[in-house]
Design a protein around this motif. Structure first.
Motif, short mmCIF file in Angstrom:
data_model
loop_
_atom_site.label_atom_id
_atom_site.label_comp_id
_atom_site.label_asym_id
_atom_site.label_seq_id
_atom_site.Cartn_x
_atom_site.Cartn_y
_atom_site.Cartn_z
N ASP A 271 86.19 28.62 37.33
CA ASP A 271 85.53 27.35 37.65
C ASP A 271 84.02 27.54 37.64
N LEU A 272 83.30 26.44 37.80
CA LEU A 272 81.84 26.48 37.77
C LEU A 272 81.27 27.26 38.94
N GLU A 274 82.34 29.98 40.24
CA GLU A 274 82.33 31.40 39.88
C GLU A 274 81.16 31.71 38.95
N ILE A 275 80.88 30.80 38.02
CA ILE A 275 79.76 31.00 37.09
C ILE A 275 78.44 30.94 37.84
N ASP A 276 78.31 30.01 38.78
CA ASP A 276 77.06 29.83 39.51
C ASP A 276 76.67 31.07 40.30
N THR A 281 72.59 27.81 36.09
CA THR A 281 73.06 26.66 35.31
C THR A 281 72.28 25.42 35.72
N GLU A 285 73.74 22.63 30.99
CA GLU A 285 74.72 23.71 30.84
C GLU A 285 76.04 23.36 31.50
N ARG A 286 75.98 22.73 32.68
CA ARG A 286 77.21 22.38 33.38
C ARG A 286 78.01 21.35 32.60
N LEU A 289 79.71 23.24 29.75
CA LEU A 289 80.79 24.10 30.24
C LEU A 289 82.04 23.31 30.59
N SER A 290 81.87 22.14 31.16
CA SER A 290 83.01 21.39 31.68
C SER A 290 83.44 20.23 30.77
N ARG A 294 84.11 22.76 25.53
CA ARG A 294 84.21 24.05 26.25
C ARG A 294 83.76 25.23 25.37
N LEU A 323 84.65 28.01 30.32
CA LEU A 323 85.72 27.65 31.24
C LEU A 323 87.02 27.53 30.46
#
Length: 792
Positions: A271-272, A274-276, A281, A285-286, A289-290, A294, A323
């Motif tokens: 999920d985001l 975990e990336i953050d 971001t 970028e978000r 990613l979502s 993807r 993701l």
């Protein structure tokens, strides 16, 4: 559109035949048409054809006109309506509205949808124990799932996809034929009963044959990943190699098996959040990613987080994250309540570096046997290979570095019509481009053409794109380089058709012009920076300032030539490039300089003799090679295990530099000697001599200046050179539009600095967004040049 408008008759019945073109198959368009027509009380039918979606609709004139308008304005979210054309028919008094079987034949004029990430509705069902598709690895609906990778022909129906081998069970068939269901005419519809089916294959053990696939392949795969194993996982467009990204031993094992050097791995996070933890971001970028595509998004590492992944992207300022985009990915990373498994996966293409991604199951068992400890596979064939797309954000805007899954095979609009043509691209990061009229189909990423398997993949992909577009090229375009394998392929397959050779950097500039919709009525200042491109004088170009349109170009300025001793051997050893640049600049090889210390004494003697005698020393003006040289001279990178490693690590160093009020570096910009004694000075291109920059870098190194400051000062010097040269081009030629292109402009630090300085002085700046600035975008420029310069 033709026919009466909304002001037509109210009660008198009319009938229209409507043709809708664009991305209108595989996106729920026929169910949408059915719902729209029945909601408006209209009669008729809808069908798929190779030409597009064909509708016959009958009812009150105003209502029929409203229906035609709403076909475009209210289309499903995944649809892309390019045109709605209609003409009058005689009413036949029918009632009801039906979806008819698709019609075969005709020229292909519809567009195939890219593969789409699993939608929120399907994800909710995937995690719902009460749903019949609970934990089904292939859950999909009209709004998501595989599209282009399973298409074998048009029109887009189940029998023209790789799902044809899976008969629908009664429950799926009922959903497929129910206009009120989300899976109404969803061609990849499936469930646990009707397939596809997942298997985990393991190699034979020392004690006997391979064990059978476990009852729960995903649970077993998660456990293997958790225990440090490497798995080959069959995805939408090919096999990936996966391991636990938080296990440094597993990451090192995969890196060694794949022969990847220090090249960064891509990561998949649950999920985001975990990336953050690991990378910065922003909203752009978000959203990437979502969103439904993807892609892999390159993000700046956080200084306080990325240290827990030391082997994933050593030396790079970025981490490449994506993701999950398939149900299987979500299952591998774990649903709520699952036993603990890997929270981060390395997910890299299933191949050796430089080879095409593996798609065939038997081939995967053979070619990936020495790379993987097991295969998580399934029985749905992949018809069209498709690697993951790679993007980043620069100054708040999309910058595509590899255009593939999620974007291909959507066409790009052309600002001017071209005759039917095929441009075969370059040899690195190869893509090809098929075009006709005002459309250009840039292929998904193919790979590096020095591998025979990549050349076979190129041929198969080219045939498939011709088949689904209906374009039969009467013209071919290729790079000017006589030994490019892409150009040799074009020579072998031209069959009497014209073959246009397009200079490498002219194609880069034309690619940027075409992407931005320039119609060719004016020239631009094209700043084309990369490592290698065959020049018209036989030298290796790559630091070019061109005054260009689609018809041709003038070389206004270029980086000064220096010898490249040993060609590719020097590229892999940046210290050799640095020593050659110092030699060309007349700067002594001081043993205290890092690039000199990195070169053994015996090699130094041989290299000096090679340079003095000009043995196997092709002249190069490549800006990418200058980045390599400065990287080694500053002590950042002496050996490159992958393309552009030295430049990437130099950018990483520059990003870490503190504020600097010290002396900057500056290129010397001077006229080159003219070919004729009586030629005016403006007839010869300017030469950007890096000798003063190299001397200043060497002095800073010997004075103990940190490498980060040296790297930042070098980036600033290149940006200043671009700004100064473009000012001179405007002064002499009246041009005020600048295209920044070539692989060096994947460097966002440099790209941002150049664009800011140019815009401050009133230039219009064109930078790539949807098309890669590197050689992955070359074919679009070749098409634009060849398709415009060769008459019908």
């Amino acid at each position: 559109m033709t026919g009466p408008g909304p002001g037509g008759p109210v009660t008198e019945a009319v009938r229209r035949r409507v043709t809708v073109r664009g991305v209108v198959q595989g996106v729920g368009f026929r169910p949408f048409v059915h719902t729209l027509a029945t909601g408006l009380g209209l009669a008729g039918h809808v069908t798929n054809t190779a030409e597009g979606v064909i509708v016959e609709v009958e009812g009150a004139g105003r209502t029929v006109a409203l229906f035609c308008d709403r076909l475009a304005t209210d289309a499903p979210p995944l649809a892309l309506v390019e045109s709605v054309d209609h003409h009058e028919l005689a009413p036949d008094g029918g009632s009801g509205f039906a979806i008819l079987a698709s019609r075969e034949g005709g020229a292909a004029a519809t567009l195939v949808s890219p593969d789409v990430a699993t939608c929120a509705d399907c994800l909710a069902e995937l995690a719902d124990p009460a749903d019949r598709r609970y934990r089904h690895p292939f859950i999909t609906c009209t709004n998501c799932g595989p599209r282009c990778t399973i298409v074998v022909g048009l029109p887009y129906d189940r029998e023209h996809t790789t799902m044809a081998r899976f008969p629908m069970c009664p429950a799926c068939a009922a959903e497929y034929t129910d206009p009120g269901d989300r899976r109404f005419h969803a061609q990849p519809v499936a469930c646990h009963d009707c397939g596809p089916r997942l298997r985990l294959l393991l190699p034979p053990t020392d004690d006997g044959p391979a064990p059978p696939s476990p009852a729960d392949p995903v649970a077993a795969a998660r456990q293997l990943l958790r225990s440090g194993r490497v798995l080959a996982v069959k995805g939408l467009g090919g096999y990936h190699l996966a391991c636990d990204a938080t296990d440094p031993v597993a990451v090192a094992l995969l890196r060694r098996r794949k022969n990847r050097g220090d090249k960064p791995f891509a990561l998949m996070a649950r999920d985001l959040a975990e990336i953050d933890r690991l990378a910065g971001t922003g909203p752009e970028e978000r959203a990437l990613l979502s969103g439904p595509v993807r892609p892999i998004v390159l993000l700046r590492k956080r200084a306080d987080g990325s240290s827990e992944l030391p082997g994933v992207a050593p030396g790079s300022p970025d981490l490449g994250f994506m993701l999950p985009y398939t149900p299987l990915h979500h299952l591998l990373l774990g649903l709520p309540g699952d036993p603990e498994g890997p929270r981060l996966l390395v997910l890299t293409s299933g191949n050796l570096s430089g080879e095409p991604i593996v798609t065939d199951d038997a081939e995967a068992l053979e070619r990936l046997a020495h790379l993987a400890d097991g295969w998580l596979t399934h029985d749905r064939p992949i018809h069209v290979p498709c690697d993951d797309s790679v993007v980043r954000v620069c100054d708040g805007e999309l910058l595509t570095l590899r255009r593939s899954r999620g974007y291909a095979p959507l066409p790009l609009p052309l600002p001017l019509p071209v005759r039917p043509a095929l441009a075969v691209g370059g040899d690195l990061k190869n893509t090809f481009c098929l075009g006709a009229g005002r459309r250009a189909w840039l292929s998904a990423h193919i790979g590096d053409m020095d591998d025979l398997a990549t050349q076979h993949a190129f041929a198969r992909a080219e045939q498939q794109v011709e088949a689904v577009t209906g374009v039969r090229p009467g013209l071919l375009a290729a790079d000017l380089h006589p030994r490019y394998r892409s150009g040799q392929w074009a020579e072998r397959h031209r069959g009497g058709r014209p073959l246009v050779r397009v200079q490498h950097h002219h194609a880069h500039v034309a690619s940027a012009m075409a992407e931005h919709g320039l119609d060719g009525g004016r020239r631009v200042i094209g700043v084309a920076f990369d490592g290698t491109g065959f020049g018209e004088d036989g030298a290796v170009w790559g630091g070019e300032f061109l005054l260009a349109d689609y018809q041709g170009f003038l070389r206004f300025a270029h980086l000064a030539y220096a010898p490249l001793p040993g060609g590719d051997a020097a590229v892999r050893r940046p210290y050799r490039v640095a020593l050659a640049r110092l030699w060309a600049a007349g700067i002594a090889w001081d043993p205290r300089l890092p690039c000199v210390a990195a070169c053994a004494a015996d090699e130094q003697r041989l290299l000096a003799r090679q340079l003095e005698r000009n043995l196997n020393c092709v002249p190069t003006s490549g800006m990418g090679r200058l980045f390599d040289a400065v990287s080694s001279l500053a002590g950042v990178c002496h050996l490159a295990g992958y393309e552009a490693q030295a430049a990437i690590e130099l950018e990483a160093a520059a990003l870490a530099a503190p504020a600097d009020d010290g002396p900057g570096y500056r290129f010397a910009l001077r006229p080159a000697p003219a070919d004729r004694p009586d030629a005016p000075p403006s007839a010869a291109p300017l030469t950007a001599d890096p000798a003063p920059v190299l001397a200043a870098v060497g002095a800073d190194v010997l004075a103990g200046t940190p490498a980060a400051l040296i790297a930042a000062r070098f980036h600033a010097a290149v940006a200043e050179l671009v700004h100064r040269t473009c000012l001179l081009a405007r002064e002499r030629h009246g041009l005020d539009t600048v295209a920044l292109t070539g692989g060096v402009f994947a460097n966002t630090l440099l790209s941002s600095a150049c664009a800011a300085a140019l815009r401050t002085d009133g230039f219009t700046v064109l930078r790539h967004h949807l098309v890669p600035p590197n050689d992955g975008g070359l074919a679009l420029g070749q098409l634009a040049v060849a398709g415009r310069t060769v008459p019908e």
